[in-house]
Design a protein around this motif. Structure first.
Motif, short mmCIF file in Angstrom:
data_model
loop_
_atom_site.label_atom_id
_atom_site.label_comp_id
_atom_site.label_asym_id
_atom_site.label_seq_id
_atom_site.Cartn_x
_atom_site.Cartn_y
_atom_site.Cartn_z
N ALA A 36 -80.71 57.74 -30.69
CA ALA A 36 -81.07 58.73 -31.46
C ALA A 36 -80.01 58.57 -32.48
O ALA A 36 -78.14 58.66 -32.49
N PHE A 37 -80.04 58.58 -34.05
CA PHE A 37 -78.72 57.72 -35.23
C PHE A 37 -79.43 59.22 -35.91
O PHE A 37 -80.36 59.32 -36.04
N ARG A 38 -77.98 60.08 -35.61
CA ARG A 38 -78.10 61.12 -36.62
C ARG A 38 -77.02 61.09 -37.81
O ARG A 38 -76.03 60.55 -38.30
N GLU A 40 -76.09 60.59 -42.11
CA GLU A 40 -76.15 61.08 -43.34
C GLU A 40 -76.52 60.24 -44.52
O GLU A 40 -75.56 59.00 -44.64
N THR A 70 -79.86 64.58 -44.58
CA THR A 70 -79.07 64.22 -43.21
C THR A 70 -80.64 64.45 -42.47
O THR A 70 -80.49 65.10 -42.47
N LYS A 71 -80.83 63.17 -41.25
CA LYS A 71 -81.77 63.66 -40.48
C LYS A 71 -81.62 61.93 -39.58
O LYS A 71 -80.64 60.97 -39.48
N THR A 72 -81.82 63.10 -38.65
CA THR A 72 -81.87 61.97 -37.09
C THR A 72 -82.84 61.19 -37.10
O THR A 72 -84.37 61.13 -37.14
N LEU A 73 -82.65 59.48 -36.68
CA LEU A 73 -83.86 58.65 -36.87
C LEU A 73 -83.90 57.77 -34.97
O LEU A 73 -82.50 57.57 -35.00
N THR A 75 -83.35 54.47 -33.30
CA THR A 75 -83.20 53.37 -33.28
C THR A 75 -83.45 52.01 -32.05
O THR A 75 -83.76 53.27 -30.73
N TYR A 233 -70.86 55.13 -33.35
CA TYR A 233 -70.99 55.69 -34.49
C TYR A 233 -71.66 54.11 -35.70
O TYR A 233 -70.65 52.81 -35.80
N THR A 259 -73.89 57.89 -33.08
CA THR A 259 -75.41 58.03 -32.28
C THR A 259 -75.58 58.05 -30.76
O THR A 259 -73.90 57.92 -30.32
N TYR A 261 -77.13 56.39 -27.27
CA TYR A 261 -78.48 55.25 -26.89
C TYR A 261 -78.28 55.22 -25.48
O TYR A 261 -76.99 54.92 -25.05
#
Length: 266
Positions: A36-38, A40, A70-73, A75, A233, A259, A261
């Motif tokens: 999960a990648f926060r 910006e 900003t959004k959580t993606l 990966t 990061y 991030t 993982y």
């Protein structure tokens, strides 16, 4: 009593042995990682007119068009170690956002013009696929130095139009970019290591003149012989000048952030 203690100690050693001596998750042939990648984002785009060649207005998608910053993606990463020296690794991440804002000034957007006080709805998405060949002159139980030769394939798609749908324009850019880089990791405890990589390139290809900077760092804990978790990061930075019809202009795009993982190896 001494015999019982000896038997108990032997049992504990036999239970711990698979974790102490089995191949750890950083040495196995295949590794898959999800995270999960926060992120910006900071996105500035100038879309020039395709008809007449007029220069567009440089627009901040977050500031001028009101897109989410900003959004959580999710990966996805993988590694295939062909042998101790050679491997193939890759990653995929996508960012998809919408925005809506009433303009405080006039904007020239491609072949469209949005007057002041117009409400504009916008959409932006990017897909980034990274694949690299890895050569590791040093690779010993989680400590590694590797050189990377790969390809970043990125697709940008951006559109903007009036809320009434009467005026709009969009652009789509497929941007394959070869990269070179370096990767390193250092194991500083039985189950801990720090890792990082960086890739960059500046090149002109056909209708595109662009540059890319991408790097990541992470701290990882192997909690099982086949699994680890990490925190880190990630940073991506693109600058692209396009002369392609329908996507003329400049795309300046950065997204970065923390991030977490989970990796599994076999």
């Amino acid at each position: 009593m001494n015999k019982k203690i000896a038997l108990a100690a032997a049992s504990l050693i036999s239970c711990a042995a698979p974790f102490a001596h089995a191949a750890d998750p950083w040495d196995r042939a295949f590794t898959f990682q999800i995270g999960a990648f926060r992120a910006e984002a900071d996105t500035n785009i100038r879309l020039d007119a395709d008809v007449g060649g007029g220069i567009g207005t440089s627009v901040s998608l977050e500031g001028d068009f009101g897109m989410q910053k900003t959004k959580t993606l999710p990966t996805f990463d993988f590694l295939w170690r062909i042998n101790n020296r050679h491997g193939i690794d890759g990653s995929y991440v996508t960012l998809d956002r919408n925005g809506s804002r009433t303009l405080t000034g006039s904007i020239n957007w491609g072949d469209a013009t949005f007057p002041i006080n117009t409400t504009v709805n916008s959409h932006f998405e990017s897909d980034t696929l990274r694949v690299a060949y890895r050569y590791s002159p040093i690779n010993d139980q989680g400590t590694e130095l590797a050189f990377l030769l790969g390809l970043h394939y990125t697709k940008f798609k951006v559109s903007a139009g009036t809320a009434a749908g009467t005026v709009s324009d969009e652009a789509s850019v497929d941007f394959p970019l070869p990269t070179i880089g370096i990767l390193g990791s250092a194991r500083f405890a039985e189950t801990l290591r720090i890792m990082g990589y960086g890739q960059l390139l500046k090149v002109k290809i056909g209708d595109y003149d662009g540059e890319l900077v991408n790097f990541a760092v992470g701290l990882e804990w192997a909690f099982h012989p086949q699994a680890y978790v990490g925190v880190g990061y990630n940073y991506y930075k693109y600058n692209l000048v396009s002369e392609k019809g329908g996507a003329r202009g400049e795309f300046d795009y950065r997204f970065d952030g923390p991030t977490v993982y989970l990796g599994y190896s076999f």
